[in-house]
Design an enzyme around this catalytic site. Structure first.
Site, PDB file in Angstrom:
ATOM      1  N   GLY A  18       2.103 -12.185  16.329  1.00  0.00           N
ATOM      2  CA  GLY A  18       2.575 -11.035  15.807  1.00  0.00           C
ATOM      3  C   GLY A  18       2.668 -11.032  14.408  1.00  0.00           C
ATOM      4  O   GLY A  18       1.753 -11.315  13.504  1.00  0.00           O
ATOM      5  N   ASN A  91      10.973 -15.593   9.884  1.00  0.00           N
ATOM      6  CA  ASN A  91      10.320 -14.355  10.562  1.00  0.00           C
ATOM      7  C   ASN A  91      10.781 -14.524  12.194  1.00  0.00           C
ATOM      8  O   ASN A  91      10.747 -13.797  13.055  1.00  0.00           O
ATOM      9  CB  ASN A  91       8.871 -14.422  10.569  1.00  0.00           C
ATOM     10  CG  ASN A  91       8.237 -13.664  11.394  1.00  0.00           C
ATOM     11  OD1 ASN A  91       8.236 -12.482  11.517  1.00  0.00           O
ATOM     12  ND2 ASN A  91       7.467 -14.209  12.372  1.00  0.00           N
ATOM     13  N   TYR A 155      20.724  -7.461  19.439  1.00  0.00           N
ATOM     14  CA  TYR A 155      19.529  -7.444  18.378  1.00  0.00           C
ATOM     15  C   TYR A 155      20.105  -6.878  17.283  1.00  0.00           C
ATOM     16  O   TYR A 155      19.934  -7.066  16.036  1.00  0.00           O
ATOM     17  CB  TYR A 155      18.401  -6.797  18.934  1.00  0.00           C
ATOM     18  CG  TYR A 155      17.299  -7.062  18.495  1.00  0.00           C
ATOM     19  CD1 TYR A 155      16.418  -7.839  18.315  1.00  0.00           C
ATOM     20  CD2 TYR A 155      16.525  -5.834  17.501  1.00  0.00           C
ATOM     21  CE1 TYR A 155      15.089  -8.214  17.446  1.00  0.00           C
ATOM     22  CE2 TYR A 155      15.523  -5.544  16.724  1.00  0.00           C
ATOM     23  CZ  TYR A 155      14.702  -7.028  16.787  1.00  0.00           C
ATOM     24  OH  TYR A 155      13.694  -7.017  16.021  1.00  0.00           O
ATOM     25  N   LYS A 159      20.427  -8.313  13.351  1.00  0.00           N
ATOM     26  CA  LYS A 159      19.465  -7.753  12.247  1.00  0.00           C
ATOM     27  C   LYS A 159      20.230  -7.183  11.369  1.00  0.00           C
ATOM     28  O   LYS A 159      20.191  -7.220  10.160  1.00  0.00           O
ATOM     29  CB  LYS A 159      18.431  -6.601  12.858  1.00  0.00           C
ATOM     30  CG  LYS A 159      17.518  -7.524  13.754  1.00  0.00           C
ATOM     31  CD  LYS A 159      16.917  -8.560  13.084  1.00  0.00           C
ATOM     32  CE  LYS A 159      15.687  -9.171  13.869  1.00  0.00           C
ATOM     33  NZ  LYS A 159      14.596 -10.032  13.156  1.00  0.00           N
ATOM     34  N   ILE A 190       6.217  -1.892  15.343  1.00  0.00           N
ATOM     35  CA  ILE A 190       4.911  -2.330  15.234  1.00  0.00           C
ATOM     36  C   ILE A 190       4.372  -2.983  16.586  1.00  0.00           C
ATOM     37  O   ILE A 190       5.254  -3.780  16.896  1.00  0.00           O
ATOM     38  CB  ILE A 190       5.019  -3.476  14.024  1.00  0.00           C
ATOM     39  CG1 ILE A 190       5.736  -3.118  13.016  1.00  0.00           C
ATOM     40  CG2 ILE A 190       3.543  -3.995  13.719  1.00  0.00           C
ATOM     41  CD1 ILE A 190       5.195  -1.947  12.035  1.00  0.00           C
ATOM     42  N   PRO A 193       3.536  -8.711  20.683  1.00  0.00           N
ATOM     43  CA  PRO A 193       3.845  -9.211  21.844  1.00  0.00           C
ATOM     44  C   PRO A 193       5.360  -8.845  22.273  1.00  0.00           C
ATOM     45  O   PRO A 193       5.798  -8.385  23.188  1.00  0.00           O
ATOM     46  CB  PRO A 193       3.589 -10.654  22.169  1.00  0.00           C
ATOM     47  CG  PRO A 193       2.426 -10.590  21.120  1.00  0.00           C
ATOM     48  CD  PRO A 193       2.383  -9.845  19.999  1.00  0.00           C
TER      49      PRO A 193
HETATM   50  P1  NAP Z   1       6.475 -12.181  18.440  1.00  0.00           P
HETATM   51  O1  NAP Z   1       5.010 -11.511  18.421  1.00  0.00           O
HETATM   52  O2  NAP Z   1       7.179 -12.334  19.641  1.00  0.00           O
HETATM   53  O3  NAP Z   1       6.492 -13.298  17.513  1.00  0.00           O
HETATM   54  C1  NAP Z   1       7.602 -14.215  17.368  1.00  0.00           C
HETATM   55  C2  NAP Z   1       7.401 -15.677  17.469  1.00  0.00           C
HETATM   56  O4  NAP Z   1       8.612 -16.177  17.149  1.00  0.00           O
HETATM   57  C3  NAP Z   1       6.891 -16.215  18.626  1.00  0.00           C
HETATM   58  O5  NAP Z   1       5.787 -17.107  18.601  1.00  0.00           O
HETATM   59  C4  NAP Z   1       8.028 -16.746  19.187  1.00  0.00           C
HETATM   60  O6  NAP Z   1       7.488 -17.855  20.329  1.00  0.00           O
HETATM   61  C5  NAP Z   1       8.577 -17.447  18.121  1.00  0.00           C
HETATM   62  N1  NAP Z   1       9.934 -17.852  18.493  1.00  0.00           N
HETATM   63  C6  NAP Z   1      11.025 -17.267  19.112  1.00  0.00           C
HETATM   64  N2  NAP Z   1      11.952 -18.037  19.239  1.00  0.00           N
HETATM   65  C7  NAP Z   1      11.644 -19.103  18.354  1.00  0.00           C
HETATM   66  C8  NAP Z   1      12.505 -20.099  17.849  1.00  0.00           C
HETATM   67  N3  NAP Z   1      13.661 -20.503  18.101  1.00  0.00           N
HETATM   68  N4  NAP Z   1      11.832 -20.863  17.019  1.00  0.00           N
HETATM   69  C9  NAP Z   1      10.679 -20.746  16.213  1.00  0.00           C
HETATM   70  N5  NAP Z   1      10.189 -19.726  16.610  1.00  0.00           N
HETATM   71  C10 NAP Z   1      10.520 -18.881  17.790  1.00  0.00           C
HETATM   72  O7  NAP Z   1       7.392 -11.073  17.569  1.00  0.00           O
HETATM   73  P2  NAP Z   1       7.045 -10.086  16.403  1.00  0.00           P
HETATM   74  O8  NAP Z   1       7.136  -8.887  16.865  1.00  0.00           O
HETATM   75  O9  NAP Z   1       6.084 -10.623  15.606  1.00  0.00           O
HETATM   76  O10 NAP Z   1       8.625 -10.130  15.470  1.00  0.00           O
HETATM   77  C11 NAP Z   1       8.626 -10.987  14.338  1.00  0.00           C
HETATM   78  C12 NAP Z   1       9.726 -10.822  13.604  1.00  0.00           C
HETATM   79  O11 NAP Z   1       9.822  -9.519  13.383  1.00  0.00           O
HETATM   80  C13 NAP Z   1      11.229 -11.042  14.584  1.00  0.00           C
HETATM   81  O12 NAP Z   1      12.285 -11.395  13.943  1.00  0.00           O
HETATM   82  C14 NAP Z   1      11.443  -9.692  14.882  1.00  0.00           C
HETATM   83  O13 NAP Z   1      12.678  -9.443  15.441  1.00  0.00           O
HETATM   84  C15 NAP Z   1      10.957  -8.667  13.810  1.00  0.00           C
HETATM   85  N6  NAP Z   1      10.799  -7.274  13.876  1.00  0.00           N
HETATM   86  C16 NAP Z   1       9.597  -7.160  14.836  1.00  0.00           C
HETATM   87  C17 NAP Z   1       9.356  -5.783  14.904  1.00  0.00           C
HETATM   88  C18 NAP Z   1       8.140  -5.114  15.597  1.00  0.00           C
HETATM   89  O14 NAP Z   1       8.152  -3.884  15.715  1.00  0.00           O
HETATM   90  N7  NAP Z   1       7.356  -5.725  16.075  1.00  0.00           N
HETATM   91  C19 NAP Z   1      10.063  -4.542  14.248  1.00  0.00           C
HETATM   92  C20 NAP Z   1      11.332  -5.027  13.416  1.00  0.00           C
HETATM   93  C21 NAP Z   1      11.578  -6.283  13.401  1.00  0.00           C
HETATM   94  P3  NAP Z   1       7.542 -17.322  21.789  1.00  0.00           P
HETATM   95  O15 NAP Z   1       6.481 -16.179  22.016  1.00  0.00           O
HETATM   96  O16 NAP Z   1       7.057 -18.504  22.545  1.00  0.00           O
HETATM   97  O17 NAP Z   1       8.812 -16.867  21.888  1.00  0.00           O
END
Ligand code: NAP
Length: 257
Positions: A18, A91, A155, A159, A190, A193
């Site tokens: 991501g 992140n 969540y 945040k 965004i 996954p």
């Molecule tokens: P993602 O694709 O699920 O990526 C997050 C990564 O963090 C995954 O590889 C996950 O592993 C890993 N992770 C989970 N728990 C962990 C831990 N305890 N230690 C180390 N790594 C860990 O999610 P993303 O959408 O890229 O999100 C990244 C960040 O952006 C997050 O903080 C999320 O809250 C924030 N965010 C995302 C969005 C959006 O629309 N995508 C919007 C606002 C904020 P697993 O897959 O094995 O769990």
């Protein structure tokens, strides 16, 4: 012309997927050596391989951000092998759904542990090694740290905590003259996954929300991971030298209304 992060060493947590993946790759393209850490080992190994194939520098390292003692161990490894840490992107995150009547205390605590406690521990560990030399700490919050959502109270709380914690850390570092800037980034929707799984967990409600969400974003569609990576690049680089304690919202205008 020098690359924007030439000579810098960065750590991006949760960068096996991501937004973290896109950020790690963007930093490497711009000349940084990037530590790619995650609990998802297959993901982090793939990202490191792809960075190296593209001619960048990266080190992969398994890291569960909730393990307090491992933060100092990782910082020591980085300093021993690269001599410095210039950029930390906190992140890694999880999104568990369930409204205030449904969410369990266990899910609430798991969410705070990954999304908020780990941001504190990462920031604290990075300040220890950055002070004296300076650096940029970027905490990934969300638009959900600014506005509420009935389906994600845990969540939202995590945040919102990241948002205001960032300002406290920024003020402390400024007052101490550490030359460490601490800022938060607030992505909107965004497609990653996490978002895919979040909508899937909500079943029919999720399918309805997904159909509606693009129509509610003023710029017309969800963003791409690179949109967030580019915001992080700006905060990581010296171009943002006058920014600390700021909230960088990247949401296609979603929170304007
Ligand atoms: P993602 O694709 O699920 O990526 C997050 C990564 O963090 C995954 O590889 C996950 O592993 C890993 N992770 C989970 N728990 C962990 C831990 N305890 N230690 C180390 N790594 C860990 O999610 P993303 O959408 O890229 O999100 C990244 C960040 O952006 C997050 O903080 C999320 O809250 C924030 N965010 C995302 C969005 C959006 O629309 N995508 C919007 C606002 C904020 P697993 O897959 O094995 O769990």
């Amino acid at each position: 012309m020098a690359l924007r992060l030439e000579g810098k060493v960065a750590l991006v947590t949760g960068s096996g997927s991501g937004l973290g993946e896109a950020t790690a790759k963007r930093f490497a393209q711009m000349g940084a050596h990037v530590y790619v850490t995650d609990v998802n080992i297959a993901g982090l190994e793939r990202v490191v391989d792809e960075i190296k194939q593209a001619g960048g520098g990266a080190t992969g390292r398994e890291q569960n951000v909730t393990i307090e003692a491992d933060w100092d161990v990782l910082m020591t490894e980085i300093i021993q092998s690269h001599g410095q840490l210039d950029i930390l992107v906190n992140n890694a995150g999880i999104a568990l759904t369930g409204n205030v009547e449904e969410v369990t205390l266990d899910d609430w605590r798991k969410t705070q542990a990954v999304n908020l406690d780990a941001v504190f521990m990462g920031t604290r560990a990075a300040v220890k090694v950055m002070k004296g030399r300076g650096g940029s700490i970027i905490n990934i919050s969300s638009i959900e740290g600014i506005i509420g959502d009935p389906n994600t109270p845990a969540y939202n709380a995590s945040k919102g905590g990241v948002r205001i914690f960032t300002k406290s850390a920024a003020l402390h570092c400024a007052a101490q003259g550490y030359n460490i800037r601490v800022n938060s980034v607030h992505p909107g929707f965004i497609w990653t996954p996490m978002v895919e799984e979040g909508f899937a967990q909500l079943n029919e409600v999720g399918a309805e929300m997904l159909a509606k969400v693009n129509t509610e974003i003023p710029l017309g569609s969800m963003g791409e991971p690179l949109d967030i990576a580019n915001g992080c690049l700006f905060l990581a680089s010296d171009e943002s030298r006058y920014m600390t304690g700021s909230e960088l919202v990247i949401d296609g205008g979603y929170t304007c209304r």
